[in-house]
Design an enzyme around this catalytic site. Structure first.
Site, short mmCIF file in Angstrom:
data_model
loop_
_atom_site.label_atom_id
_atom_site.label_comp_id
_atom_site.label_asym_id
_atom_site.label_seq_id
_atom_site.Cartn_x
_atom_site.Cartn_y
_atom_site.Cartn_z
N GLY A 176 0.82 -1.21 0.00
CA GLY A 176 0.00 0.00 0.00
C GLY A 176 0.85 1.25 0.00
CG ASP A 177 3.46 2.41 3.31
OD1 ASP A 177 2.67 3.34 3.53
OD2 ASP A 177 3.91 1.67 4.21
CB THR A 178 5.29 0.30 -2.73
OG1 THR A 178 6.10 -0.15 -1.63
CG2 THR A 178 6.16 0.43 -3.96
#
Length: 405
Positions: A176-178
């Site tokens: 999700g961060d990436t």
């Protein structure tokens, strides 16, 4: 795995970026921009820096965490305490000369510091401000802490990950961060392109939950129009067959994707069962979807008769997509990875070659490259304050004595 030619021009080598974010989402955006030549100045709290400097496994020789070398690569480190008026003033002066500023604090934080977009753009109308958060800059959840695990769940990914008879699982990376960082980088390039036409910057609002939601294919219309809630299915997608992990004789799994009609026919021929392709239960995409378990059993019975690499070789010759489930050792040894330079060796701060994933996507004329690993904390503070702001050595010493840098 050889370093790329340092003389090659890169597409973003005229772009200056201030990266204020920490952990993964904002810094991954900065990594992408730096990989393609942007001057990315990583602004970090004095004394401790980004928490990513401490995350992940440590080098068995030096004891230093390794992850920072990747997410901090190609960046310069400047320490600055943004919670002090003097630090805020210096950041504002730096922003006057920047093209892009990346931040992933909770919404409202930059405004409380007098560094919101309205104030920054008043000093630099061409500035693009990239804001990466869990839930976006507005809405009822905007002020919530938004780690990727929560936002992946709310964006739909967690519910679909794992097996139907067990609780949802997380993907083994902070996807999700990436994804939020990648969407932020894409938005940055769009905003810069628009700035070339209008002369004005704008805000790029990239949230983790929406970055995940954007990848959910037809999940929403599938429910709204067909009444179907997509469920966890383990190693396959419902109604897509054959496309699964199949066991080989030597205990390894082989991923085979042969759900297209022509490819399925080639698989049947490779299995020595060409007549299967014309069987009414398997002759069409929809028919195979209805009889997914049966066709998976047939394919698995064949793969169990061979070692995994033999299965891959047979299917590669037949034109059927197939591959082994790779771990890091497999990637380092694979000849295709080497030929593509998908993994590159870069000297670490001790001069020892450190392999890591190379820059992607590949550009034919102005490729990105990994120039150096993540910098030491504050490594470029004096150079940047002197070069960008014209501060004299005694002024820099005073800032350090006051704990501002």
């Amino acid at each position: 795995m050889t370093p790329q030619d340092p003389s090659t021009a890169m597409p973003l080598d005229d772009i200056k970026v201030l990266e204020l974010g920490q952990l993964i989402a904002g810094p991954y955006c900065g990594q992408v921009l730096a990989d393609f030549g942007a001057q990315v100045i990583k602004v970090e709290p004095p004394g401790k820096g980004d928490a990513m400097r401490q995350w992940g496994e440590a080098d068995r020789d030096s004891g230093e965490p390794l992850w920072w070398n990747v997410i901090g690569r190609n960046k310069q480190s400047l320490t600055l305490d943004l919670r002090t008026p003097r630090g805020q003033e210096l950041l504002l002066r730096l922003a006057e000369q920047a093209d892009v500023i990346i931040e992933n604090f909770r919404p409202g934080t930059m405004e409380r510091w007098g560094l919101g977009f309205d104030e920054l753009s008043r000093h630099n109308p061409r500035l693009v401000m990239v804001r990466v958060t869990g839930f976006g800059q507005d809405g009822p959840y905007a002020s919530r802490a938004g780690f990727a695990s929560v936002c992946e769940a709310m964006g739909g990914l967690r519910y679909l990950s794992g097996h139907p008879d067990r609780p949802p699982v997380r993907v083994g990376i902070s996807i999700g961060d990436t994804l939020a960082g990648l969407h932020a980088a894409l938005g940055t390039m769009m905003a810069l392109h628009q700035r070339d036409r209008s002369g004005l910057g704008q805000v790029v609002d990239s949230s983790i939950f929406e970055s995940v939601l954007a990848m959910m294919e037809n999940l929403i219309p599938e429910y709204a129009r067909a009444g179907k809630v997509r469920e966890r299915s383990g190693s396959f997608l419902p109604k897509i067959a054959p496309s699964n992990a199949y066991p080989a004789r030597d205990g390894r799994d082989v991923i085979i994707g042969a759900n297209q009609d022509t490819v399925f026919r080639r698989l049947c021929e490779a299995m020595g069962q060409p007549r299967l392709a014309d069987h009414p239960d398997f002759a069409t995409h929809r028919a195979r979807g209805e009889h997914q378990a049966a066709i998976d059993d047939l394919v698995a019975a064949w793969t169990r008769e061979h070692d995994a690499q033999q299965v891959v070789d047979i299917l590669a010759e037949a034109g059927v997509p197939a591959g082994l489930v790779y771990r890091a050792p497999d990637m380092l040894e694979d000849p295709h990875f080497r030929a593509r330079e998908a993994i590159v060796e870069v000297p670490d701060r001790h001069g020892k070659p450190l392999p890591m994933q190379n820059v992607f996507p590949r550009l034919s004329d102005t490729p990105g490259r990994v120039r150096e690993v993540g910098p030491a904390l504050g490594e470029h503070t004096e150079t940047l304050l002197a070069g960008w702001l014209g501060l004299a050595p005694e002024a820099i010493d005073a800032l350090r004595a006051d704990g501002v840098i």
